[in-house]
Write a protein that holds these residues in place. Structure first.
Motif: not given
Length: 131
Positions: A119-123
């Motif tokens: 989720r952090l990478v996608l954000e």
């Protein structure tokens, strides 16, 4: 896949192999999560210098998404725009006092929360795409 991408992948493979032990396992897990998060993410090697000739494993998508460093007691994943990212699970545990950068230090025996990391990478990718 371009020759540049193949070369970078091989160089990241070498960084992981050179880390050895639990740090290699942690970095391999982190890498797998990052590159599976978005098909446009590219691996690169940046910041080569005499004290670090292998450079720094970096993942990009319209700018730097994150980079990994192998430290003595941790594997550090740094997000250059991490302060802009929502981190409800509290993955960020290093470089918290800066106004832009945030990092995750993974220590021996720690499990990486792969869903939260994804989720952090996608954000981070979304931040880069937004400009």
């Amino acid at each position: 896949m371009s020759t540049h991408e193949t070369s970078a992948r091989e160089e990241v493979d070498a960084i992981i192999a050179g880390a050895g032990g639990w740090r290699a396992e942690a970095l391999a897990t982190i890498r797998a999560v990052i590159i599976s998060a978005d098909p446009e993410i590219v691996e690169e090697i940046k910041w080569r210098k005499p004290s670090k000739p292998e450079g720094v494993a970096t993942w990009t998508c319209r700018g730097n998404v994150c980079m990994a460093d192998v430290l003595k007691k941790a594997v550090r994943l740094t997000f250059p725009r991490g302060a802009r990212l929502d981190d409800p699970t509290g993955l960020f545990n290093a470089r918290l006092d800066g106004s832009t950068v945030r990092a995750i230090d993974v220590f021996e025996g720690a499990q990486v929360d792969e869903g939260a990391l994804r989720r952090l990478v996608l954000e981070a990718v979304a931040e880069n795409r937004a400009g």
